[in-house]
Design a protein around this motif. Sequence first.
Motif, PDB file in Angstrom:
ATOM      1  N   LEU A 168      13.676   3.118 -12.231  1.00 41.55           N
ATOM      2  CA  LEU A 168      13.513   1.952 -13.103  1.00 41.55           C
ATOM      3  C   LEU A 168      14.790   1.113 -13.139  1.00 41.55           C
ATOM      4  O   LEU A 168      14.741  -0.123 -13.029  1.00 41.55           O
ATOM      5  CB  LEU A 168      13.132   2.412 -14.507  1.00 41.55           C
ATOM      6  CG  LEU A 168      12.885   1.316 -15.557  1.00 41.55           C
ATOM      7  CD1 LEU A 168      11.732   0.416 -15.125  1.00 41.55           C
ATOM      8  CD2 LEU A 168      12.602   1.944 -16.918  1.00 41.55           C
ATOM      9  N   VAL A 169      15.930   1.791 -13.278  1.00 44.09           N
ATOM     10  CA  VAL A 169      17.212   1.071 -13.283  1.00 44.09           C
ATOM     11  C   VAL A 169      17.425   0.379 -11.939  1.00 44.09           C
ATOM     12  O   VAL A 169      17.910  -0.760 -11.878  1.00 44.09           O
ATOM     13  CB  VAL A 169      18.374   2.033 -13.597  1.00 44.09           C
ATOM     14  CG1 VAL A 169      19.720   1.330 -13.430  1.00 44.09           C
ATOM     15  CG2 VAL A 169      18.243   2.593 -15.008  1.00 44.09           C
ATOM     16  N   GLY A 170      17.055   1.061 -10.845  1.00 48.55           N
ATOM     17  CA  GLY A 170      17.164   0.449  -9.526  1.00 48.55           C
ATOM     18  C   GLY A 170      16.332  -0.808  -9.401  1.00 48.55           C
ATOM     19  O   GLY A 170      16.743  -1.794  -8.771  1.00 48.55           O
ATOM     20  N   PRO A 203      17.910   1.028  -1.202  1.00 44.63           N
ATOM     21  CA  PRO A 203      16.500   1.127  -1.563  1.00 44.63           C
ATOM     22  C   PRO A 203      16.313   1.253  -3.074  1.00 44.63           C
ATOM     23  O   PRO A 203      17.269   1.515  -3.799  1.00 44.63           O
ATOM     24  CB  PRO A 203      16.048   2.400  -0.840  1.00 44.63           C
ATOM     25  CG  PRO A 203      17.289   3.225  -0.774  1.00 44.63           C
ATOM     26  CD  PRO A 203      18.418   2.258  -0.561  1.00 44.63           C
ATOM     27  N   GLN A 204      15.070   1.114  -3.539  1.00 43.01           N
ATOM     28  CA  GLN A 204      14.804   1.097  -4.969  1.00 43.01           C
ATOM     29  C   GLN A 204      15.108   2.432  -5.630  1.00 43.01           C
ATOM     30  O   GLN A 204      15.436   2.487  -6.811  1.00 43.01           O
ATOM     31  CB  GLN A 204      13.341   0.711  -5.232  1.00 43.01           C
ATOM     32  CG  GLN A 204      13.048   0.392  -6.693  1.00 43.01           C
ATOM     33  CD  GLN A 204      11.652  -0.163  -6.888  1.00 43.01           C
ATOM     34  OE1 GLN A 204      11.012  -0.572  -5.926  1.00 43.01           O
ATOM     35  NE2 GLN A 204      11.177  -0.187  -8.126  1.00 43.01           N
ATOM     36  N   ASP A 205      15.007   3.543  -4.851  1.00 41.68           N
ATOM     37  CA  ASP A 205      15.278   4.864  -5.429  1.00 41.68           C
ATOM     38  C   ASP A 205      16.733   5.292  -5.229  1.00 41.68           C
ATOM     39  O   ASP A 205      17.046   6.481  -5.268  1.00 41.68           O
ATOM     40  CB  ASP A 205      14.341   5.903  -4.822  1.00 41.68           C
ATOM     41  CG  ASP A 205      14.593   6.118  -3.335  1.00 41.68           C
ATOM     42  OD1 ASP A 205      15.237   5.252  -2.709  1.00 41.68           O
ATOM     43  OD2 ASP A 205      14.151   7.142  -2.795  1.00 41.68           O
ATOM     44  N   ILE A 253       7.877   6.014 -14.119  1.00 43.29           N
ATOM     45  CA  ILE A 253       7.753   5.554 -12.736  1.00 43.29           C
ATOM     46  C   ILE A 253       6.729   4.426 -12.644  1.00 43.29           C
ATOM     47  O   ILE A 253       6.853   3.515 -11.815  1.00 43.29           O
ATOM     48  CB  ILE A 253       7.358   6.721 -11.784  1.00 43.29           C
ATOM     49  CG1 ILE A 253       7.673   6.352 -10.322  1.00 43.29           C
ATOM     50  CG2 ILE A 253       5.903   7.071 -11.928  1.00 43.29           C
ATOM     51  CD1 ILE A 253       9.119   6.262 -10.012  1.00 43.29           C
ATOM     52  N   GLN A 254       5.710   4.457 -13.512  1.00 45.53           N
ATOM     53  CA  GLN A 254       4.735   3.379 -13.546  1.00 45.53           C
ATOM     54  C   GLN A 254       5.390   2.087 -14.045  1.00 45.53           C
ATOM     55  O   GLN A 254       5.132   1.001 -13.522  1.00 45.53           O
ATOM     56  CB  GLN A 254       3.567   3.755 -14.469  1.00 45.53           C
ATOM     57  CG  GLN A 254       2.328   2.891 -14.297  1.00 45.53           C
ATOM     58  CD  GLN A 254       1.576   3.220 -13.018  1.00 45.53           C
ATOM     59  OE1 GLN A 254       1.644   4.342 -12.535  1.00 45.53           O
ATOM     60  NE2 GLN A 254       0.871   2.239 -12.461  1.00 45.53           N
ATOM     61  N   LEU A 255       6.270   2.219 -15.056  1.00 44.10           N
ATOM     62  CA  LEU A 255       6.989   1.052 -15.567  1.00 44.10           C
ATOM     63  C   LEU A 255       7.913   0.468 -14.511  1.00 44.10           C
ATOM     64  O   LEU A 255       8.187  -0.735 -14.513  1.00 44.10           O
ATOM     65  CB  LEU A 255       7.802   1.435 -16.808  1.00 44.10           C
ATOM     66  CG  LEU A 255       7.005   1.835 -18.054  1.00 44.10           C
ATOM     67  CD1 LEU A 255       7.953   2.314 -19.146  1.00 44.10           C
ATOM     68  CD2 LEU A 255       6.162   0.662 -18.538  1.00 44.10           C
ATOM     69  N   ALA A 256       8.396   1.325 -13.611  1.00 38.61           N
ATOM     70  CA  ALA A 256       9.313   0.871 -12.561  1.00 38.61           C
ATOM     71  C   ALA A 256       8.573   0.186 -11.409  1.00 38.61           C
ATOM     72  O   ALA A 256       9.212  -0.278 -10.462  1.00 38.61           O
ATOM     73  CB  ALA A 256      10.121   2.045 -12.031  1.00 38.61           C
ATOM     74  N   GLY A 257       7.253   0.151 -11.485  1.00 38.65           N
ATOM     75  CA  GLY A 257       6.487  -0.505 -10.432  1.00 38.65           C
ATOM     76  C   GLY A 257       6.024   0.436  -9.348  1.00 38.65           C
ATOM     77  O   GLY A 257       5.462   0.010  -8.343  1.00 38.65           O
TER      78      GLY A 257
END
Length: 303
Positions: free
Chosen positions: A60-62, A69-71, A119-123
């Motif tokens: 989410l922070v990423g 990468p996002q993770d 993880i859902q909030l993070a897209g």
Amino acid sequence: MTIAPWDLLTSDIMRYPLIIAVLIGLTAPIVGTYLVQKNLSLLGDGLGHVALTGVAVGWLVGAWISASPQDLLAIPGALVASVIGAVVIEIVREVGHTSRDVALAILFYGGIAGGVVIIQLAGGGSQSLVGYLFGSLATVTATDLVIAVVLAVIVMVIGIGLSRVLYTVTGDEEFARASGLPVRAMNILIAVIAALTVTLAMRIVGALMVSALMVVPVAAAQSVVVGFTRTMRTAMAVAVVCALGGLVLTAYVDLPPGGVIVLLTIACYAVSLILRPIVQRLRARRTEAESRSGVSEPMPADR
């Protein structure tokens, strides 16, 4: 094309995981020996679930900072979350007078729920967590290796360097308190190094199965050797062989590395149960022979 075993060391996919596998094999049984001594074998599972929340928070922070990468912050997030979870469980257990089972159940369900929601909030989706749940060799990077080395050094320095104190605390807390040892601090320290080990093993073994690598090699070692230090050393040898063997097998057969590694440790445990009566019989004969010759046998425990 057939891959030669020595070629795995130069493989872009296998090189870093093989090194991390050795580190996992060395560190997981160190922590596991103390957890088994404290009857906290499932702590690793609880922390693995909490680490998933940390993975999701890092994700989410990423997303917020547009990391690539996002993770990128997933593993650091897992480290922070699991350490906080380790400290909280000890405080809740001692100050709140909550049983170990209840505290671990809270970690199990809260960790999974938090990870899925965040993880859902993070897209992302629940599939984004699969690699962290069961391990994934393709996602291991040089940064992961550096983190693994640092965590492994910390765990081994604490787990081996403070082994006498930790052994006393895990063996008999009341005696340890009477001796003036900082029992609460040592309990928290054990939980923290368990959290570090979970983070270290997450990429290879997976958060859901890392606890098996902490506990099963220790159980196998206890079946064939006597003494705290011998148990720890034997468990480390078993874990290293199983971790490396599991990864090598996955290079030739398309199987999940975490599952293969855990199944190998269980196979070792089964073999140890078969060997146990033979070892006990040989030990009994040795004791009898030494008593006849007038040579006293050393104490079974090497502590």
